[in-house]
Design a protein around this motif. Structure first.
Motif, PDB file in Angstrom:
ATOM      1  N   ALA A   1       0.834  -1.205   0.000  1.00  0.00           N
ATOM      2  CA  ALA A   1       0.000   0.000   0.000  1.00  0.00           C
ATOM      3  C   ALA A   1       0.867   1.252   0.000  1.00  0.00           C
ATOM      4  N   LYS A   2       1.919   1.261   0.813  1.00  0.00           N
ATOM      5  CA  LYS A   2       2.827   2.407   0.839  1.00  0.00           C
ATOM      6  C   LYS A   2       3.558   2.562  -0.482  1.00  0.00           C
ATOM      7  N   MET A   3       4.039   1.458  -1.038  1.00  0.00           N
ATOM      8  CA  MET A   3       4.768   1.495  -2.316  1.00  0.00           C
ATOM      9  C   MET A   3       3.923   2.087  -3.430  1.00  0.00           C
ATOM     10  N   LYS A   4       2.684   1.636  -3.483  1.00  0.00           N
ATOM     11  CA  LYS A   4       1.815   2.011  -4.585  1.00  0.00           C
ATOM     12  C   LYS A   4       0.979   3.251  -4.291  1.00  0.00           C
ATOM     13  N   GLY A   5       1.022   3.736  -3.048  1.00  0.00           N
ATOM     14  CA  GLY A   5       0.242   4.914  -2.688  1.00  0.00           C
ATOM     15  C   GLY A   5      -1.249   4.647  -2.680  1.00  0.00           C
ATOM     16  N   LEU A   6      -1.630   3.447  -2.253  1.00  0.00           N
ATOM     17  CA  LEU A   6      -3.037   3.040  -2.207  1.00  0.00           C
ATOM     18  C   LEU A   6      -3.447   2.753  -0.770  1.00  0.00           C
ATOM     19  N   PRO A   7      -4.745   2.845  -0.477  1.00  0.00           N
ATOM     20  CA  PRO A   7      -5.212   2.445   0.846  1.00  0.00           C
ATOM     21  C   PRO A   7      -5.010   0.936   1.039  1.00  0.00           C
ATOM     22  N   ILE A   8      -4.751   0.510   2.273  1.00  0.00           N
ATOM     23  CA  ILE A   8      -4.550  -0.915   2.553  1.00  0.00           C
ATOM     24  C   ILE A   8      -5.785  -1.716   2.156  1.00  0.00           C
ATOM     25  N   SER A   9      -6.949  -1.140   2.355  1.00  0.00           N
ATOM     26  CA  SER A   9      -8.182  -1.859   2.009  1.00  0.00           C
ATOM     27  C   SER A   9      -8.251  -2.153   0.506  1.00  0.00           C
ATOM     28  N   THR A  10      -7.790  -1.229  -0.320  1.00  0.00           N
ATOM     29  CA  THR A  10      -7.781  -1.443  -1.770  1.00  0.00           C
ATOM     30  C   THR A  10      -6.793  -2.543  -2.133  1.00  0.00           C
ATOM     31  N   VAL A  11      -5.628  -2.501  -1.516  1.00  0.00           N
ATOM     32  CA  VAL A  11      -4.614  -3.533  -1.774  1.00  0.00           C
ATOM     33  C   VAL A  11      -5.151  -4.901  -1.347  1.00  0.00           C
ATOM     34  N   SER A  12      -5.768  -4.972  -0.166  1.00  0.00           N
ATOM     35  CA  SER A  12      -6.321  -6.237   0.327  1.00  0.00           C
ATOM     36  C   SER A  12      -7.403  -6.754  -0.606  1.00  0.00           C
ATOM     37  N   TRP A  13      -8.273  -5.872  -1.064  1.00  0.00           N
ATOM     38  CA  TRP A  13      -9.355  -6.267  -1.958  1.00  0.00           C
ATOM     39  C   TRP A  13      -8.797  -6.768  -3.280  1.00  0.00           C
TER      40      TRP A  13
END
Length: 175
Positions: free
Chosen positions: A144-156
């Motif tokens: 999430a940090k690498m891609k600049g996305l929320p953790i919830s988006t990465v998890s989904w």
């Protein structure tokens, strides 16, 4: 992430050990980004090398707090896309890499085949997330940090990506 930025600062000052450490911390993400575009291990390795050369020349342009892994994967993606388009224009007649019928696949061949299939089945972002988690071993919060996305988006995207791969493999197995 701040650690990576500090390493980048050291590299811009000529510290070779800092470059070695930065490479060790980021090479998997850079490789998987290039491989996701090119679907060829050797080409992805070449692009990875070019990525670090380009990054080395541009380290001084990084700003405080920059996402170094995101910056490196952006460079890798751009270089991989350029290489993909360059290769698309050239008609390849090298059949030496094709395996004959009945050839036994090694573990490495199977793994690379599965990675290539994942690149075909998943969209680019889902592929990157799944590969960074499964192959490179990053945690979802790190991705999430690498891609600049929320953790919830990465998890989904991770969950949906694994489900899509499972469905694809089950479908292929039935053939």
């Amino acid at each position: 992430m701040e650690r990576l930025f500090r390493l980048a600062e050291e590299i811009s000052r000529g510290n070779q050990n800092a470059f070695d450490e930065l490479y060790a911390l980021t090479h998997k993400a850079v490789f998987l980004t290039a491989y996701g575009v090119l679907k060829d291990r050797m080409l992805a390795e070449d692009v990875m090398q070019d990525t670090y050369l380009a990054a080395f020349r541009g380290m001084e342009r990084l700003r405080e707090g920059s996402n170094v892994t995101g910056w490196l994967t952006t460079i890798a993606r751009r270089l991989a896309i350029n290489e993909y388009h360059r290769r698309k224009r050239v008609d390849s007649t090298d059949f030496s890499q094709e395996s004959g019928y009945g050839a036994r696949l090694t573990y490495t061949d199977k793994r690379e085949s599965l990675i290539a299939e994942a690149a075909e089945v998943l969209d680019e972002e889902s592929y990157e997330i799944v590969m960074l988690a499964v192959v490179a071993g990053y945690k979802r919060r790190e991705i999430a940090k690498m891609k600049g996305l929320p953790i919830s988006t990465v998890s989904w995207k991770y969950k949906k990506g694994l489900e899509a791969l499972k469905a694809y493999l089950e479908k292929e197995e039935k053939r």
